[in-house]
Design an enzyme around this catalytic site. Structure first.
Site, PDB file in Angstrom:
ATOM      1  N   ARG A   1       0.895  -1.256  -0.095  1.00 51.50           N
ATOM      2  CA  ARG A   1       0.142  -0.027   0.153  1.00 51.50           C
ATOM      3  C   ARG A   1       0.899   1.155  -0.088  1.00 51.50           C
ATOM      4  O   ARG A   1       0.760   2.194  -0.804  1.00 51.50           O
ATOM      5  CB  ARG A   1      -0.914  -0.118   1.214  1.00 51.50           C
TER       6      ARG A   1
ATOM      7  N   LYS B   1      -8.118   6.350 -19.452  1.00 52.00           N
ATOM      8  CA  LYS B   1      -8.280   6.963 -20.751  1.00 52.00           C
ATOM      9  C   LYS B   1      -7.254   6.688 -21.766  1.00 52.00           C
ATOM     10  O   LYS B   1      -6.734   5.425 -21.883  1.00 52.00           O
ATOM     11  CB  LYS B   1      -8.990   8.420 -20.711  1.00 52.00           C
TER      12      LYS B   1
ATOM     13  N   TYR C   1     -15.675  16.855 -15.597  1.00 50.29           N
ATOM     14  CA  TYR C   1     -16.197  15.411 -15.543  1.00 50.29           C
ATOM     15  C   TYR C   1     -17.240  15.202 -14.584  1.00 50.29           C
ATOM     16  O   TYR C   1     -16.966  15.991 -13.461  1.00 50.29           O
ATOM     17  CB  TYR C   1     -14.879  14.595 -15.107  1.00 50.29           C
TER      18      TYR C   1
HETATM   19  C1  LIG Z   1     -12.911   9.326 -16.624  1.00 52.28           C
HETATM   20  C2  LIG Z   1     -12.396  10.703 -16.206  1.00 52.28           C
HETATM   21  C3  LIG Z   1     -12.280  11.067 -15.004  1.00 52.28           C
HETATM   22  C4  LIG Z   1     -12.377   9.878 -13.767  1.00 52.28           C
HETATM   23  O1  LIG Z   1     -11.471   8.686 -14.060  1.00 52.28           O
HETATM   24  P1  LIG Z   1     -11.904   7.140 -13.498  1.00 52.28           P
HETATM   25  O2  LIG Z   1     -10.730   6.592 -14.167  1.00 52.28           O
HETATM   26  O3  LIG Z   1     -13.151   6.807 -14.302  1.00 52.28           O
HETATM   27  O4  LIG Z   1     -12.268   7.411 -12.146  1.00 52.28           O
HETATM   28  C5  LIG Z   1     -12.016  12.216 -14.477  1.00 52.28           C
HETATM   29  N1  LIG Z   1     -11.649  13.182 -15.338  1.00 52.28           N
HETATM   30  C6  LIG Z   1     -11.938  13.169 -16.575  1.00 52.28           C
HETATM   31  C7  LIG Z   1     -11.698  14.127 -17.489  1.00 52.28           C
HETATM   32  C8  LIG Z   1     -12.458  11.804 -17.264  1.00 52.28           C
HETATM   33  O5  LIG Z   1     -12.703  11.628 -18.300  1.00 52.28           O
END
Ligand SMILES: *Cc1c(COP(=O)(O)O)cnc(C)c1O
Length: 381
Positions: A46, A194, A98
């Site tokens: 952790r 992403k 977001y």
């Molecule tokens: C998807 C996304 C998040 C959140 O990310 P997760 O990995 O789904 O928790 C935050 N900011 C943006 C711009 C995103 O596209």
């Protein structure tokens, strides 16, 4: 070394003596210590795990930054950064962030006694009037889902005068196209789910920064609250990063072609993409970033076309949330990614019911355009 070379050769080398070209996957929760007084670099996963450490160092190096931290999701990363705030503090946010960030701010801040203000346009916002309790600015540029561009350098200069921390969610650009720390920001957060990971197979989050005191605090929060990126996902994230530059070039080439195609089509009332010359953020985007990314939004012309029929007839664009994977996706922000905004706020900031957001993948350009073409043809009223 330049970006794509660092992506492949940067970070930690295999230190096992076996010469593996990939940093090994350490699936171990705990690490034996040699003696009772001096602890080694790794004790308990952790706090620190070699495979996570390897990817944390790599993402910092990619950005020319000092420190990186990896989390289980993008929201875990954002949440850890929000842990820096205390009761009585206030945060300024741009008006389309977001949906998950908005959900956090509009629910959890209240429980913690933290207030917030939505800023419609940071590019003209008068910082001389901000109150003493404003401790942080949180922004996304280009924003989600309307791709509005905020001048990171201006905001950082203004905020710095007041001792306000500038946090940038750089998910849409990645450090390949935009380096907020170089423009004056203090902390960069990413959903590495992403583009960084890039294959829609893991969730991951990152924080990148230069300030050592802030890093120590965040590292403490990371270990304390425990939302770390697992070793296995750290390994996959590093694998994804090796092709980040290549993928982004193709995402962008496809997105440019799709944006131009939509711009010329009667089914799109308005197209949002910072790479289009008629976009109000076009010049600013050119100044502060080296690309425009792979997300394109547009307002669907429901008078002449049937939106449901269009979406249902698409063969290559999966109808779902998310972005940054190799495959193209389409979603309707008002009922999906941004459903946490109430209807009134959605209307106010321009997230309309007929807004569609495309996450452009790395398929062959012509096939994507052909798919849109045939779906529009079937949707014509
Ligand atoms: C998807 C996304 C998040 C959140 O990310 P997760 O990995 O789904 O928790 C935050 N900011 C943006 C711009 C995103 O596209």
């Amino acid at each position: 070394m330049k970006y794509q070379t660092i992506a492949i050769h940067g970070g930690r080398k295999d230190d096992s003596g076996k010469g593996a070209v990939n940093y090994p996957l350490y699936l171990s929760s705990t690490f034996e210590q040699d003696n009772m007084t001096e602890f080694k670099e790794f004790v308990y996963s952790r706090g620190n795990n070699p495979t996570r450490k390897a990817v944390e160092e790599l993402v910092a190096e990619l950005e020319g930054a000092k420190f990186g931290l990896a989390y289980a999701t993008g929201m875990a990363a954002t949440s850890n950064v929000f842990d820096l705030l205390e009761q009585g503090d206030k945060v300024l946010l741009n008006n389309n962030v977001y949906g998950g960030t908005w959900r956090f701010v509009s629910n959890i801040f209240k429980r913690r006694g933290i207030s917030y203000e939505i800023v419609d346009d940071f590019n003209t916002y008068d910082f001389s009037k901000v109150s003493q309790d404003v401790k942080a600015v949180f922004l996304e540029t280009p924003s989600n889902p309307l791709l509005e561009v905020t001048d990171i350098r201006r905001v950082s200069e203004e905020a710095k005068k007041k001792g306000i921390l500038v946090i940038v969610d750089n998910t849409f650009m990645t450090s390949y196209f935009q380096k907020p720390l170089d423009l004056g920001a203090d902390i960069v957060v990413y959903s590495a789910t992403k583009y960084y990971a890039g294959h829609s197979d893991i969730l991951a989050g990152l924080v990148v920064l230069n300030d050592e005191a802030l890093y120590e605090q965040l590292k403490f929060f990371q270990n304390t609250t425990g939302g770390i990126l697992s070793p296995f996902d750290s390994f996959l994230l590093q694998r994804g990063i090796k092709t980040l530059g290549l993928r982004l070039e193709k995402h962008q080439a496809n997105a440019t072609a799709v944006a131009e195609y939509l711009n010329s089509h009667s089914a799109a009332e308005k197209v949002f993409y910072p790479g289009l010359k008629d976009n109000p953020g076009y010049l600013l985007q050119k100044q502060q970033a080296s690309g425009n990314g792979g997300v394109v939004s547009f307002l669907f012309n429901e008078k002449e076309y049937d939106m449901e029929r269009f979406v249902e007839n698409l063969k290559l664009f999966g109808f779902t949330v998310s972005l940054g994977g190799v495959e193209s996706l389409i979603c309707r922000p008002a009922t999906m990614t941004h459903e946490s905004y109430d209807r009134e706020l959605q209307e106010k900031i321009g997230i309309k019911q007929n807004l569609l957001r495309l996450a452009i993948g790395i398929e062959d350009t012509e096939d994507l355009i052909d798919d849109l073409k045939q779906a529009f043809a079937k949707a014509k009223k």
